[in-house]
Design a protein around this motif. Sequence first.
Motif, PDB file in Angstrom:
ATOM      1  N   ARG A   1      60.443  37.605  51.408  1.00  0.00           N
ATOM      2  CA  ARG A   1      59.828  38.922  51.446  1.00  0.00           C
ATOM      3  C   ARG A   1      59.850  39.609  50.082  1.00  0.00           C
ATOM      4  O   ARG A   1      58.902  40.289  49.707  1.00  0.00           O
ATOM      5  N   ARG A   2      60.939  39.420  49.357  1.00  0.00           N
ATOM      6  CA  ARG A   2      61.047  40.013  48.023  1.00  0.00           C
ATOM      7  C   ARG A   2      60.001  39.436  47.085  1.00  0.00           C
ATOM      8  O   ARG A   2      59.423  40.156  46.267  1.00  0.00           O
ATOM      9  N   ILE A   3      59.752  38.146  47.190  1.00  0.00           N
ATOM     10  CA  ILE A   3      58.769  37.497  46.318  1.00  0.00           C
ATOM     11  C   ILE A   3      57.366  38.020  46.607  1.00  0.00           C
ATOM     12  O   ILE A   3      56.599  38.325  45.696  1.00  0.00           O
ATOM     13  N   VAL A   4      57.036  38.148  47.893  1.00  0.00           N
ATOM     14  CA  VAL A   4      55.720  38.658  48.280  1.00  0.00           C
ATOM     15  C   VAL A   4      55.566  40.106  47.827  1.00  0.00           C
ATOM     16  O   VAL A   4      54.515  40.502  47.317  1.00  0.00           O
ATOM     17  N   ASN A   5      56.619  40.894  47.980  1.00  0.00           N
ATOM     18  CA  ASN A   5      56.589  42.286  47.544  1.00  0.00           C
ATOM     19  C   ASN A   5      56.379  42.385  46.030  1.00  0.00           C
ATOM     20  O   ASN A   5      55.572  43.180  45.555  1.00  0.00           O
ATOM     21  N   CYS A   6      57.084  41.556  45.276  1.00  0.00           N
ATOM     22  CA  CYS A   6      56.948  41.554  43.815  1.00  0.00           C
ATOM     23  C   CYS A   6      55.539  41.115  43.411  1.00  0.00           C
ATOM     24  O   CYS A   6      54.925  41.735  42.528  1.00  0.00           O
ATOM     25  N   ALA A   7      55.026  40.085  44.057  1.00  0.00           N
ATOM     26  CA  ALA A   7      53.663  39.630  43.764  1.00  0.00           C
ATOM     27  C   ALA A   7      52.651  40.730  44.072  1.00  0.00           C
ATOM     28  O   ALA A   7      51.710  40.958  43.304  1.00  0.00           O
ATOM     29  N   GLY A   8      52.849  41.425  45.183  1.00  0.00           N
ATOM     30  CA  GLY A   8      51.953  42.522  45.548  1.00  0.00           C
ATOM     31  C   GLY A   8      51.977  43.643  44.529  1.00  0.00           C
ATOM     32  O   GLY A   8      50.927  44.199  44.172  1.00  0.00           O
ATOM     33  N   GLU A   9      53.170  43.976  44.045  1.00  0.00           N
ATOM     34  CA  GLU A   9      53.281  45.023  43.031  1.00  0.00           C
ATOM     35  C   GLU A   9      52.549  44.620  41.749  1.00  0.00           C
ATOM     36  O   GLU A   9      51.822  45.426  41.160  1.00  0.00           O
ATOM     37  N   ARG A  10      52.712  43.374  41.329  1.00  0.00           N
ATOM     38  CA  ARG A  10      52.050  42.900  40.105  1.00  0.00           C
ATOM     39  C   ARG A  10      50.535  42.893  40.275  1.00  0.00           C
ATOM     40  O   ARG A  10      49.793  43.281  39.377  1.00  0.00           O
ATOM     41  N   LEU A  11      50.080  42.434  41.443  1.00  0.00           N
ATOM     42  CA  LEU A  11      48.639  42.461  41.700  1.00  0.00           C
ATOM     43  C   LEU A  11      48.123  43.892  41.707  1.00  0.00           C
ATOM     44  O   LEU A  11      47.046  44.178  41.174  1.00  0.00           O
ATOM     45  N   GLY A  12      48.879  44.794  42.309  1.00  0.00           N
ATOM     46  CA  GLY A  12      48.482  46.195  42.364  1.00  0.00           C
ATOM     47  C   GLY A  12      48.347  46.817  40.987  1.00  0.00           C
ATOM     48  O   GLY A  12      47.434  47.601  40.731  1.00  0.00           O
ATOM     49  N   ILE A  13      49.236  46.455  40.076  1.00  0.00           N
ATOM     50  CA  ILE A  13      49.155  46.964  38.706  1.00  0.00           C
ATOM     51  C   ILE A  13      47.886  46.426  38.031  1.00  0.00           C
ATOM     52  O   ILE A  13      47.160  47.168  37.362  1.00  0.00           O
ATOM     53  N   GLY A  14      47.613  45.156  38.226  1.00  0.00           N
ATOM     54  CA  GLY A  14      46.393  44.577  37.672  1.00  0.00           C
ATOM     55  C   GLY A  14      45.145  45.191  38.279  1.00  0.00           C
ATOM     56  O   GLY A  14      44.176  45.512  37.570  1.00  0.00           O
ATOM     57  N   PHE A  15      45.159  45.378  39.594  1.00  0.00           N
ATOM     58  CA  PHE A  15      44.019  45.993  40.270  1.00  0.00           C
ATOM     59  C   PHE A  15      43.834  47.438  39.812  1.00  0.00           C
ATOM     60  O   PHE A  15      42.707  47.925  39.724  1.00  0.00           O
ATOM     61  N   ALA A  16      44.930  48.128  39.512  1.00  0.00           N
ATOM     62  CA  ALA A  16      44.834  49.514  39.029  1.00  0.00           C
ATOM     63  C   ALA A  16      44.035  49.559  37.731  1.00  0.00           C
ATOM     64  O   ALA A  16      43.207  50.456  37.532  1.00  0.00           O
ATOM     65  N   ALA A  17      44.266  48.605  36.857  1.00  0.00           N
ATOM     66  CA  ALA A  17      43.508  48.550  35.591  1.00  0.00           C
ATOM     67  C   ALA A  17      42.030  48.284  35.876  1.00  0.00           C
ATOM     68  O   ALA A  17      41.152  48.917  35.287  1.00  0.00           O
ATOM     69  N   LEU A  18      41.757  47.369  36.798  1.00  0.00           N
ATOM     70  CA  LEU A  18      40.369  47.066  37.143  1.00  0.00           C
ATOM     71  C   LEU A  18      39.671  48.262  37.789  1.00  0.00           C
ATOM     72  O   LEU A  18      38.503  48.525  37.512  1.00  0.00           O
ATOM     73  N   VAL A  19      40.402  48.977  38.624  1.00  0.00           N
ATOM     74  CA  VAL A  19      39.824  50.165  39.263  1.00  0.00           C
ATOM     75  C   VAL A  19      39.500  51.218  38.210  1.00  0.00           C
ATOM     76  O   VAL A  19      38.459  51.874  38.271  1.00  0.00           O
ATOM     77  N   SER A  20      40.376  51.373  37.225  1.00  0.00           N
ATOM     78  CA  SER A  20      40.122  52.333  36.154  1.00  0.00           C
ATOM     79  C   SER A  20      38.862  51.991  35.373  1.00  0.00           C
ATOM     80  O   SER A  20      38.149  52.874  34.922  1.00  0.00           O
ATOM     81  N   LEU A  21      38.579  50.710  35.228  1.00  0.00           N
ATOM     82  CA  LEU A  21      37.400  50.273  34.472  1.00  0.00           C
ATOM     83  C   LEU A  21      36.112  50.280  35.293  1.00  0.00           C
ATOM     84  O   LEU A  21      35.072  50.719  34.828  1.00  0.00           O
ATOM     85  N   PHE A  22      36.195  49.765  36.522  1.00  0.00           N
ATOM     86  CA  PHE A  22      34.979  49.500  37.292  1.00  0.00           C
ATOM     87  C   PHE A  22      34.762  50.400  38.506  1.00  0.00           C
ATOM     88  O   PHE A  22      33.663  50.433  39.061  1.00  0.00           O
ATOM     89  N   GLU A  23      35.803  51.084  38.966  1.00  0.00           N
ATOM     90  CA  GLU A  23      35.736  51.968  40.134  1.00  0.00           C
ATOM     91  C   GLU A  23      35.087  51.308  41.355  1.00  0.00           C
ATOM     92  O   GLU A  23      34.132  51.837  41.930  1.00  0.00           O
ATOM     93  N   PRO A  24      35.609  50.160  41.791  1.00  0.00           N
ATOM     94  CA  PRO A  24      35.033  49.510  42.971  1.00  0.00           C
ATOM     95  C   PRO A  24      35.373  50.283  44.244  1.00  0.00           C
ATOM     96  O   PRO A  24      36.337  51.057  44.277  1.00  0.00           O
ATOM     97  N   GLU A  25      34.590  50.093  45.269  1.00  0.00           N
ATOM     98  CA  GLU A  25      34.867  50.720  46.562  1.00  0.00           C
ATOM     99  C   GLU A  25      35.840  49.892  47.384  1.00  0.00           C
ATOM    100  O   GLU A  25      36.533  50.423  48.236  1.00  0.00           O
ATOM    101  N   LYS A  26      35.855  48.577  47.118  1.00  0.00           N
ATOM    102  CA  LYS A  26      36.682  47.688  47.925  1.00  0.00           C
ATOM    103  C   LYS A  26      37.183  46.540  47.063  1.00  0.00           C
ATOM    104  O   LYS A  26      36.454  46.027  46.225  1.00  0.00           O
ATOM    105  N   ILE A  27      38.441  46.151  47.307  1.00  0.00           N
ATOM    106  CA  ILE A  27      39.016  44.957  46.693  1.00  0.00           C
ATOM    107  C   ILE A  27      39.386  44.029  47.835  1.00  0.00           C
ATOM    108  O   ILE A  27      40.105  44.419  48.755  1.00  0.00           O
ATOM    109  N   ILE A  28      38.869  42.808  47.763  1.00  0.00           N
ATOM    110  CA  ILE A  28      39.109  41.827  48.823  1.00  0.00           C
ATOM    111  C   ILE A  28      40.064  40.773  48.279  1.00  0.00           C
ATOM    112  O   ILE A  28      39.762  40.093  47.297  1.00  0.00           O
ATOM    113  N   VAL A  29      41.215  40.643  48.919  1.00  0.00           N
ATOM    114  CA  VAL A  29      42.234  39.678  48.521  1.00  0.00           C
ATOM    115  C   VAL A  29      42.023  38.419  49.344  1.00  0.00           C
ATOM    116  O   VAL A  29      42.042  38.465  50.575  1.00  0.00           O
TER     117      VAL A  29
END
Length: 93
Positions: A1-29
Amino acid sequence: RRIVNCAGERLGIGFAALVSLFEPEKIIVGGGMSEVGDLILEPIRRAMLAHCYLVAKGYVTVEVVAAQLGDDAGVIGAAQLVFSDGLALAQPK
């Protein structure tokens, strides 16, 4: 669970940068991560909220969801491409 949580946090940080650039309505994992469901999606959402000013202030609303096609998405997309563009190429002009 800790590994999945850490991976999710890292993905979220990356997605935050993408959202700042592109402002998508939806992100599909997709892929294997999508099979974990909310265990990965919730840390992604929390990290995006913490690291993206646009999301935190409500200027942009981004829906983060799991892919519905799972691991078959690539095969289905390739088949769709063949049937839509491939058949058009095979017909005489």
